[in-house]
Design a protein around this motif. Structure first.
Motif, mmCIF file in Angstrom:
data_model
loop_
_atom_site.group_PDB
_atom_site.id
_atom_site.type_symbol
_atom_site.label_atom_id
_atom_site.label_comp_id
_atom_site.label_asym_id
_atom_site.label_seq_id
_atom_site.Cartn_x
_atom_site.Cartn_y
_atom_site.Cartn_z
ATOM 1 N N SER A 1 0.754 -1.541 -0.339
ATOM 2 C CA SER A 1 0.029 -0.069 0.091
ATOM 3 C C SER A 1 0.897 1.232 0.067
ATOM 4 O O SER A 1 1.263 1.850 0.540
ATOM 5 C CB SER A 1 -0.601 0.321 1.401
ATOM 6 O OG SER A 1 -1.708 1.811 1.321
ATOM 7 N N ALA B 1 -0.347 4.527 0.040
ATOM 8 C CA ALA B 1 -0.990 4.647 1.091
ATOM 9 C C ALA B 1 -0.427 4.487 2.167
ATOM 10 O O ALA B 1 -0.522 5.967 3.665
ATOM 11 C CB ALA B 1 -2.401 4.677 0.812
ATOM 12 N N ASP C 1 -9.652 5.977 6.946
ATOM 13 C CA ASP C 1 -8.752 6.859 6.049
ATOM 14 C C ASP C 1 -8.391 7.567 7.487
ATOM 15 O O ASP C 1 -9.408 8.622 7.601
ATOM 16 C CB ASP C 1 -8.589 7.836 5.078
ATOM 17 C CG ASP C 1 -8.140 6.628 4.319
ATOM 18 O OD1 ASP C 1 -8.017 6.020 3.906
ATOM 19 O OD2 ASP C 1 -7.918 7.078 2.444
ATOM 20 N N LYS D 1 -4.854 4.016 6.510
ATOM 21 C CA LYS D 1 -5.775 4.455 5.463
ATOM 22 C C LYS D 1 -6.530 3.787 4.716
ATOM 23 O O LYS D 1 -5.790 3.279 3.375
ATOM 24 C CB LYS D 1 -4.429 4.925 4.316
ATOM 25 C CG LYS D 1 -3.446 6.710 4.934
ATOM 26 C CD LYS D 1 -4.106 7.558 4.951
ATOM 27 C CE LYS D 1 -3.838 8.757 5.391
ATOM 28 N NZ LYS D 1 -4.878 10.082 5.600
ATOM 29 N N THR E 1 -8.980 4.037 1.188
ATOM 30 C CA THR E 1 -7.591 4.034 0.030
ATOM 31 C C THR E 1 -7.379 3.012 -0.271
ATOM 32 O O THR E 1 -7.188 2.196 -1.450
ATOM 33 C CB THR E 1 -6.411 5.397 -0.054
ATOM 34 O OG1 THR E 1 -7.115 6.644 0.322
ATOM 35 C CG2 THR E 1 -5.671 4.833 -1.005
#
Length: 342
Positions: free
Chosen positions: A61, A63, A130, A142, A145
């Motif tokens: 990830s 994010a 998030d 997060k 996302t």
């Protein structure tokens, strides 16, 4: 040499030195800037470990800047593209035994279904949302996302799935699945929420979130949505934003909180006084989410948004009821994934 000439030479030397210094600074800045701004690793499947029909994926990830574990139970016949059924666990995010894998026979029951069963692992106490900022106890979250933007295209590519998805969750993730559906309308054709409190922005809803995330998981909801008067609570409230659920097939269920013999035996079995406490909690929590669920129904009805509801006249807050709800909601989940039911 005349004074004017000396001044000219000095001026040239000064200019040259300034240009040299500026060029050196620029080169150094460019070098350090390049090192400091290394390109962020893009979302990707970093590894796949196959254990029979179970694939253990590591998915990076961007994010959250970490690899997330995602288990996938593949269909018995994986020669044809199949849809993806995402199952989210509750408070501990599938990290312990309080998960679909550890507390139910759901995977065995789904083993003859032509679907990829997707089980993200992680996100304890996060509500799969998030967060505003990193939490000292729960880290960087997060998940919205990750689940709406990063993971779906990677699964489609890795599993060669057909692009049709359904989503189900229980308890805290019964809230999350509605939030995720509102964040990305159309990604999941059917969404099933079992015993989730859909309202989070009012004092009662906030109290439920804080009980789960702060009291039980050890996090701080100010790092999630900010203080109680922050507009982010309303922005992530599934009831307030119910219009975004239009055109999503919905299955929504809860119990009444009234225990039956099986509930009492489950909580009291060898637990002594703590069993009575847990029984009381199971009753109170399910009664509270039942009220939340009725409030969601009232809002959806006011918007003329259809949904399938299952309000059980009995039942506490525990896995056996959610496993039953998965079975009951399967025809609607299958419909959303384009499957024909026998």
């Amino acid at each position: 040499m005349k004074l004017s000439a000396l001044r000219s030479v000095a001026s040239v030397r000064t200019t040259a030195l300034a240009l040299t210094a500026a060029l050196s600074v620029a080169l150094l800045a460019g070098t350090s800037g390049t090192a400091a701004a290394d390109p962020q690793q893009a979302p990707s499947v970093t590894s796949v470990a196959k254990d029979g029909r179970t694939w253990h994926l590591k998915v990076h990830s961007a994010a959250m800047d970490t690899d997330i574990s995602v288990d996938v139970q593949r269909p018995a016949d994986d020669s044809q593209p199949a849809p993806n059924l995402y199952l989210l666990s509750g408070l501990d995010g599938g990290e312990g035994t309080a998960s679909w894998q550890g507390s139910t026979n759901a995977l065995d029951w789904l083993s003859d279904k032509p679907v990829n069963v997707v089980l993200p692992i992680g996100g304890r106490g996060s509500y799969y949302t998030d967060w505003l900022q990193k939490d000292p106890a729960l880290g960087l979250n997060k998940w919205k996302t990750f689940l709406t933007e990063e993971l779906p295209p990677l699964l489609d590519d890795t599993l060669h799935s057909n692009g049709l998805n359904a989503l189900a969750g229980l308890s805290t993730s019964g809230t999350s699945v509605l939030q995720l559906a509102e964040a990305k309308p159309g990604l999941w054709k059917t969404v099933a929420a079992y015993s989730g409190c859909a309202q989070i922005a009012d004092p009662a809803g906030q109290a439920f979130v804080k009980l789960a995330t702060e009291t039980w998981a050890g996090g701080d909801t100010k790092n999630m949505y900010g203080p109680s008067d922050s507009p982010l609570w309303a922005a992530n409230d599934p009831v307030i934003n119910a219009e975004k659920l239009r055109d999503t097939q919905l299955y929504i269920s809860s119990g009444s909180g009234i225990p039956v013999t099986g509930d009492v035996q489950y909580y009291m079995n060898g637990a002594g006084a703590m069993g009575a406490v847990n029984l009381g909690l199971g009753m109170v929590i399910e009664g509270a989410v039942n009220q939340c669920t009725h409030n969601l129904k009232n809002k959806l009805d006011s918007l003329n948004i259809p949904a399938t509801y299952q309000f059980n006249p009995i039942g506490t807050h525990r896995w056996s009821y959610w496993e039953d709800a998965l079975h009951t909601s399967w025809p609607l989940l299958a419909q959303g994934m384009g499957l024909t039911q026998p």
